[in-house]
Design an enzyme around this catalytic site. Structure first.
Site, PDB file in Angstrom:
ATOM      1  NE  ARG A 220      -2.874   0.120   3.288  1.00  0.00           N
ATOM      2  CZ  ARG A 220      -2.221   0.664   4.630  1.00  0.00           C
ATOM      3  NH1 ARG A 220      -1.582   1.738   4.548  1.00  0.00           N
ATOM      4  NH2 ARG A 220      -2.279  -0.168   5.370  1.00  0.00           N
TER       5      ARG A 220
ATOM      6  CE1 TYR B 205     -17.010  10.923 -15.754  1.00  0.00           C
ATOM      7  CE2 TYR B 205     -16.577  10.990 -13.389  1.00  0.00           C
ATOM      8  CZ  TYR B 205     -16.790  10.045 -14.543  1.00  0.00           C
ATOM      9  OH  TYR B 205     -17.104   8.808 -14.369  1.00  0.00           O
TER      10      TYR B 205
ATOM     11  CG  ASP C 199     -10.467  15.777 -14.648  1.00  0.00           C
ATOM     12  OD1 ASP C 199      -9.976  15.325 -15.661  1.00  0.00           O
ATOM     13  OD2 ASP C 199     -11.524  15.365 -14.263  1.00  0.00           O
TER      14      ASP C 199
ATOM     15  CE  LYS D 237     -13.198   7.746 -17.999  1.00  0.00           C
ATOM     16  NZ  LYS D 237     -13.611   8.613 -17.436  1.00  0.00           N
TER      17      LYS D 237
HETATM   18  C1  LIG Z   1     -13.943   9.119 -16.017  1.00  0.00           C
HETATM   19  C2  LIG Z   1     -13.525  10.598 -15.549  1.00  0.00           C
HETATM   20  C3  LIG Z   1     -13.262  10.722 -14.106  1.00  0.00           C
HETATM   21  C4  LIG Z   1     -13.291   9.660 -13.244  1.00  0.00           C
HETATM   22  O1  LIG Z   1     -12.519   8.588 -13.319  1.00  0.00           O
HETATM   23  P1  LIG Z   1     -12.909   7.117 -12.912  1.00  0.00           P
HETATM   24  O2  LIG Z   1     -11.367   6.388 -13.375  1.00  0.00           O
HETATM   25  O3  LIG Z   1     -14.048   6.694 -13.580  1.00  0.00           O
HETATM   26  O4  LIG Z   1     -13.116   6.938 -11.464  1.00  0.00           O
HETATM   27  C5  LIG Z   1     -12.873  11.951 -13.851  1.00  0.00           C
HETATM   28  N1  LIG Z   1     -12.760  12.976 -14.577  1.00  0.00           N
HETATM   29  C6  LIG Z   1     -13.065  12.795 -16.004  1.00  0.00           C
HETATM   30  C7  LIG Z   1     -13.061  14.024 -16.843  1.00  0.00           C
HETATM   31  C8  LIG Z   1     -13.451  11.481 -16.482  1.00  0.00           C
HETATM   32  O5  LIG Z   1     -13.757  11.497 -17.709  1.00  0.00           O
END
Ligand SMILES: *Cc1c(COP(=O)(O)O)cnc(C)c1O
Length: 387
Positions: free
Chosen positions: A55, A107, A179, A204
């Protein structure tokens, strides 16, 4: 377009292939092995080789974190079990009474986390339109500690001026988080534009193959990194060694994939804007996008996301998506395969309806994640589905 990102004299493609990964010292293995272990044998109490429990640290994760840092020329990369675990870690920097400015087209899961988990700790979130930094100025409060930017936004692909908002935040003593999931490190470098933290859902584009869930934070601030590392360790939302390995492999082709996502999205957006079935085609690379100039100035490519408004009602939307053969109807984005998503009923169903209405997520809105297939096939697929 600006030149691609460089580290020293290295281009982003070179960074993607090499950064963070050293041959494994005992065997010379060129790929960092999957250190599938929870613990590490100590030679004497408290004497170990830098790892005591997975961890806290794992060599496969260390390699991934160096690679993530290199992608944004950051001093620190910290990886998490999901994008939202990374969002959660940043939110845990806050204290009761703090105020946060969040861009209103954020998001869905980020908004849900703030509204349903953190608001009860007496932390105040204001969801505001950040397209005009001048208007944003009046939204700051004495206790504003954090400014949360997403750009391009999901699903409306609005652009926020990172440099202008980060300057404002700094002047008010607040941190700026970007983000950067939609742009990827290949096309946008928030830390260079004054952001304190860049965040990714590595699920993503960075992962890119729809086969894992992960998240990452990058920062140049040593003190902030130390706090975030403590949250990672104390909270425990780490990713498993196998996931770290898959991400390390994915990063090697990130620049190549992004280039193709960008090219395909440009072609798809152009073609769709000539289709009468859509009342609106939203893509930052189109000159018709109201913030095209800003996108052009702060990004080196437009990524693979294209949103549209289909004329007609929800029944037309259902018919359209059922006719698509290459685009699969699914949540998520950024993988090699093309996807289509209906935000109102899928990714953004948790956004309060009045808020959806206010920002323009209606039943005709569809979001395409344009993959790396043959561009003409994608255009043809959409054309046959609107017939
Ligand atoms: C998918 C996404 C998240 C969250 O990520 P997870 O891996 O699904 O927890 C946060 N911000 C954006 C812009 C996203 O597309």
């Amino acid at each position: 377009m600006k030149n691609s990102t460089t580290q020293g004299s290295h281009g982003i493609e070179t960074i993607c292939v090499h950064a963070g990964v050293e041959p494994e010292p005992t065997t010379g293995a060129i790929m960092t092995p999957i250190f599938q272990t929870s613990t590490y044998v100590q030679s004497a109490p408290g004497e170990h080789k830098g790892y005591d429990y997975s961890r806290g640290g794992n060599p496969t994760r260390t390699a991934l974190e160096s690679s993530l840092a290199a992608l944004e020329k950051a001093r620190h990369g910290i990886s998490f079990a999901s994008g939202l675990a990374a969002v959660h870690a940043v939110a845990q920097l806050l204290n009761p009474g703090d105020h946060v400015l969040v861009c209103d087209d954020v998001y869905g899961g980020t908004g849900r986390l703030f509204r349903s988990l953190f608001a009860k700790y007496d932390i105040h979130f204001d969801f505001v339109d950040m397209r005009s930094p001048a208007d944003l100025k009046s939204q700051f409060q004495p206790k504003t500690r954090l400014v949360w930017i997403e750009t391009p936004t999901n699903p409306l692909l609005r652009i926020v001026d990172i440099r202008a908002v980060a300057d404002l935040a700094r002047a008010h003593g607040a941190l700026t988080v970007v983000d950067n999931t939609f742009a990827s490190p290949v096309f946008q470098q928030p830390l260079d534009m004054g952001a304190d933290i860049s965040l990714h859902s590595t699920t993503k584009y960075i992962g890119g193959h729809s086969d894992l869930v992960g998240g990452a934070l990058m920062t140049n601030d040593d003190a902030l990194a130390e706090q975030l590392r403590f949250i990672q360790f104390a909270g425990g939302a780490v990713n498993a060694p196998q996931e770290c390995f898959i991400l390390l492999r994915s990063i090697k082709t990130l620049a190549l994939r992004m280039q193709r996502h960008h090219e395909n999205a440009c072609q798809v957006a152009e073609a769709l804007s000539r289709q009468a079935a859509f009342s609106d085609v939203i893509f930052p690379g189109l000159e018709s996008h109201p913030q095209h100039a800003l996108a052009r100035a702060q990004m080196t490519g437009y990524s693979g996301m294209v949103s549209v408004r289909l004329k007609g009602g929800f029944d037309d939307v259902k018919r359209f998506v059922s006719r698509l053969k290459i685009f699969s109807l699914a949540e998520s984005l950024g993988g090699v395969e093309s996807l289509v998503n209906h935000p109102e009923t899928m990714t953004h169903a948790s956004v309060p309806p009045e808020h959806r209405k206010k920002i323009g997520i209606d039943s005709g809105l569809l979001r395409f994640s344009v993959g790396i297939e043959t561009a003409q096939d994608l255009v043809d697929d959409i054309r046959q589905a609107v017939k």
